[in-house]
Design a protein around this motif. Sequence first.
Motif, PDB file in Angstrom:
ATOM      1  N   ILE A 148       0.727  -1.031  -0.130  1.00 33.24           N
ATOM      2  CA  ILE A 148       0.020  -0.054   0.096  1.00 33.24           C
ATOM      3  C   ILE A 148       0.697   1.328   0.061  1.00 33.24           C
ATOM      4  N   TYR A 149       0.604   2.289  -0.791  1.00 28.01           N
ATOM      5  CA  TYR A 149       1.397   3.375  -0.961  1.00 28.01           C
ATOM      6  C   TYR A 149       0.432   4.778  -0.999  1.00 28.01           C
ATOM      7  N   GLY A 150       1.002   5.835  -0.446  1.00 29.90           N
ATOM      8  CA  GLY A 150       0.500   7.058  -0.765  1.00 29.90           C
ATOM      9  C   GLY A 150       1.315   7.945  -1.389  1.00 29.90           C
ATOM     10  N   THR A 151       0.805   8.808  -2.409  1.00 26.53           N
ATOM     11  CA  THR A 151       1.749   9.722  -2.941  1.00 26.53           C
ATOM     12  C   THR A 151       1.772  10.988  -2.631  1.00 26.53           C
ATOM     13  N   GLY A 152       0.575  11.375  -1.549  1.00 28.32           N
ATOM     14  CA  GLY A 152       0.477  12.855  -1.271  1.00 28.32           C
ATOM     15  C   GLY A 152      -0.983  13.175  -1.707  1.00 28.32           C
ATOM     16  N   SER A 153      -1.303  12.500  -2.776  1.00 30.19           N
ATOM     17  CA  SER A 153      -2.651  12.979  -3.186  1.00 30.19           C
ATOM     18  C   SER A 153      -3.541  11.548  -3.233  1.00 30.19           C
ATOM     19  N   THR A 154      -3.211  10.420  -3.484  1.00 30.98           N
ATOM     20  CA  THR A 154      -3.797   9.327  -3.624  1.00 30.98           C
ATOM     21  C   THR A 154      -3.152   8.164  -2.752  1.00 30.98           C
ATOM     22  N   ALA A 155      -4.082   7.015  -2.317  1.00 32.62           N
ATOM     23  CA  ALA A 155      -3.438   5.832  -1.656  1.00 32.62           C
ATOM     24  C   ALA A 155      -3.850   4.593  -2.752  1.00 32.62           C
ATOM     25  N   SER A 156      -3.031   3.940  -2.631  1.00 37.23           N
ATOM     26  CA  SER A 156      -3.185   2.773  -3.655  1.00 37.23           C
ATOM     27  C   SER A 156      -2.819   1.423  -2.891  1.00 37.23           C
ATOM     28  N   SER A 157      -3.240   0.170  -3.673  1.00 36.21           N
ATOM     29  CA  SER A 157      -2.573  -0.751  -2.910  1.00 36.21           C
ATOM     30  C   SER A 157      -2.497  -1.833  -4.311  1.00 36.21           C
ATOM     31  N   GLY A 158      -1.398  -2.584  -4.431  1.00 36.80           N
ATOM     32  CA  GLY A 158      -1.164  -3.598  -5.347  1.00 36.80           C
ATOM     33  C   GLY A 158      -0.469  -4.888  -4.844  1.00 36.80           C
ATOM     34  N   ARG A 159      -0.452  -5.854  -5.694  1.00 35.26           N
ATOM     35  CA  ARG A 159       0.180  -7.077  -5.262  1.00 35.26           C
ATOM     36  C   ARG A 159       0.722  -8.071  -6.532  1.00 35.26           C
ATOM     37  N   ALA A 160       1.733  -8.788  -6.527  1.00 36.83           N
ATOM     38  CA  ALA A 160       2.219  -9.633  -7.283  1.00 36.83           C
ATOM     39  C   ALA A 160       2.413 -10.906  -6.630  1.00 36.83           C
ATOM     40  N   SER A 161       1.938 -12.086  -7.450  1.00 34.41           N
ATOM     41  CA  SER A 161       2.136 -13.502  -7.203  1.00 34.41           C
ATOM     42  C   SER A 161       3.200 -14.223  -7.924  1.00 34.41           C
ATOM     43  N   SER A 162       3.666 -15.401  -7.484  1.00 33.73           N
ATOM     44  CA  SER A 162       4.705 -16.040  -8.255  1.00 33.73           C
ATOM     45  C   SER A 162       5.642 -15.042  -8.956  1.00 33.73           C
ATOM     46  N   ASP A 163       6.281 -14.329  -8.311  1.00 39.68           N
ATOM     47  CA  ASP A 163       7.245 -13.492  -8.815  1.00 39.68           C
ATOM     48  C   ASP A 163       8.795 -13.762  -8.600  1.00 39.68           C
ATOM     49  N   THR A 164       9.622 -13.331  -8.976  1.00 34.18           N
ATOM     50  CA  THR A 164      10.852 -13.624  -8.818  1.00 34.18           C
ATOM     51  C   THR A 164      11.646 -12.817  -7.786  1.00 34.18           C
ATOM     52  N   SER A 165      11.067 -11.716  -7.242  1.00 34.42           N
ATOM     53  CA  SER A 165      11.344 -10.960  -6.219  1.00 34.42           C
ATOM     54  C   SER A 165      10.245 -10.136  -5.234  1.00 34.42           C
ATOM     55  N   THR A 166      10.498  -9.627  -4.240  1.00 35.75           N
ATOM     56  CA  THR A 166       9.302  -8.747  -3.739  1.00 35.75           C
ATOM     57  C   THR A 166       9.721  -7.410  -3.752  1.00 35.75           C
ATOM     58  N   ARG A 167       8.563  -6.646  -3.535  1.00 34.39           N
ATOM     59  CA  ARG A 167       8.822  -5.202  -3.754  1.00 34.39           C
ATOM     60  C   ARG A 167       9.474  -4.739  -2.436  1.00 34.39           C
ATOM     61  N   PHE A 168      10.286  -3.936  -2.714  1.00 36.04           N
ATOM     62  CA  PHE A 168      10.716  -2.950  -1.239  1.00 36.04           C
ATOM     63  C   PHE A 168      10.369  -1.481  -1.631  1.00 36.04           C
ATOM     64  N   ALA A 169      10.949  -0.642  -2.526  1.00 33.65           N
ATOM     65  CA  ALA A 169      10.394   0.450  -2.621  1.00 33.65           C
ATOM     66  C   ALA A 169       9.864   0.738  -4.137  1.00 33.65           C
ATOM     67  N   GLY A 170       8.907   1.558  -4.048  1.00 39.63           N
ATOM     68  CA  GLY A 170       8.429   1.989  -5.380  1.00 39.63           C
ATOM     69  C   GLY A 170       9.196   2.310  -6.753  1.00 39.63           C
ATOM     70  N   ALA A 171       8.618   2.641  -7.669  1.00 38.58           N
ATOM     71  CA  ALA A 171       8.911   3.143  -8.856  1.00 38.58           C
ATOM     72  C   ALA A 171       9.910   4.532  -9.027  1.00 38.58           C
ATOM     73  N   ALA A 172      10.030   4.975  -7.940  1.00 43.08           N
ATOM     74  CA  ALA A 172      10.192   6.334  -8.030  1.00 43.08           C
ATOM     75  C   ALA A 172      11.447   6.806  -7.039  1.00 43.08           C
ATOM     76  N   VAL A 173      12.443   5.868  -6.841  1.00 41.18           N
ATOM     77  CA  VAL A 173      13.474   6.174  -5.942  1.00 41.18           C
ATOM     78  C   VAL A 173      14.675   7.086  -6.611  1.00 41.18           C
ATOM     79  N   GLY A 174      14.959   8.125  -5.910  1.00 37.95           N
ATOM     80  CA  GLY A 174      16.056   9.229  -6.119  1.00 37.95           C
ATOM     81  C   GLY A 174      15.439  10.539  -6.526  1.00 37.95           C
TER      82      GLY A 174
END
Lengths: 198, 170
Positions: free
Chosen positions: B68-94
């Motif tokens: 689950i994550y919040g961007t400052g304007s919205t909150a969202s949730s997602g998931r992935a099954s049978s993946d080759t890794s798990t999420r740690f940080a979202g797609a906007a590090v840096g």
Amino acid sequence: MSSSIGIYASQISGHLVTNNYSSIQTVTVGSGGASSITFSSIPSTYTHLQVRYFAQTNRSLVVDDAFITINGDTTGGNYYSHQLQGSGSSASAFSSAGNGGGGVGIFWPYAFSATASGSYNYWAGGVIDVLDYANTNKNKTLRSLSGSDANGAAPSGYPAFVTLSSAAWFNTSAITSITFKSNGNFSQYSTFALYGVK
Amino acid sequence: MAGATYVPIATQTLGSAVSNITFTSISQAYTDLVLIANFALPATGDATRIQVGNGSIDTGTNYSSTWIYGTGSTASSGRASSDTSTRFAGAAVGPSTDFATGIINFQNYSNTTTYKTWIDRYSGVTSSEVNAMVGLWRSTSAINTIKLFNVVGSNFVVGSTFTLYGISAA
């Protein structure tokens, strides 16, 4: 150039062990399961408490909530909590006031994975902070991060949870006992560990 | 009697940029592990992921995660099954001057009976993302190797720090 750095823990010397974070009590559930977990006679010598758990319940194909009772207080109106939760498809927020937990004195969900007659091996994890628990001038505040994921195999409508919770116990007494209960029994290997933070 | 714990096992402070961080030969003497990362990538648009293993990193489809994550304007949730890794940080590090923080709790990592679960929180800077995640590794093997890497290959920048702690239950 190597893109990987390996760290060999066995080669690290001079580990720092302070007395600022200490293990107080641990309960690991045996083969018969357990209907509740209680930490009692909690010393008042720390500033905060932390509970770290790894748990499962024994009901079939459901996702169970968990409930906390403090100092044996079963007065529902003395508890309140808020949750921010992600299910994998949506984010939601809700609150729980009063006696919502089947007659225990309450406060709630930590998304425990349930077992299907032992065939599921999915477990919930969580970390709960109990702040300024020994202070006798304040109502008490708790917060937690918890979650369980079953690779999509959990029952329909309950694929997974990750939950941020906060809660209050409206009582100024020092916390000396904490009890965890759920809708089902806790399964073997469930572990609850209580730590003190100075 | 209460026993003092929360022991730093290993720390990496990057003097040069690397594409992944790996902790190996992790002691099995603790109950839980906590990995605290303060890191940045040279540009936004990459996502940091987690893999684990016993002896070597498991690159199979044995992972799943829910977030689950919040961007400052919205909150969202997602998931992935049978993946080759798990999420740690979202797609906007840096970017590289904005060091984000993440804390991962590996619960009961050394047991050889159950699948493994970890939970983490991550807070971005420029990305304005606050994130919580639960990860699953469908293996009963003890975890003695942990790897953080970036999906599209960005390097962790100089000055990034990664410290692994062990916590022992009484």
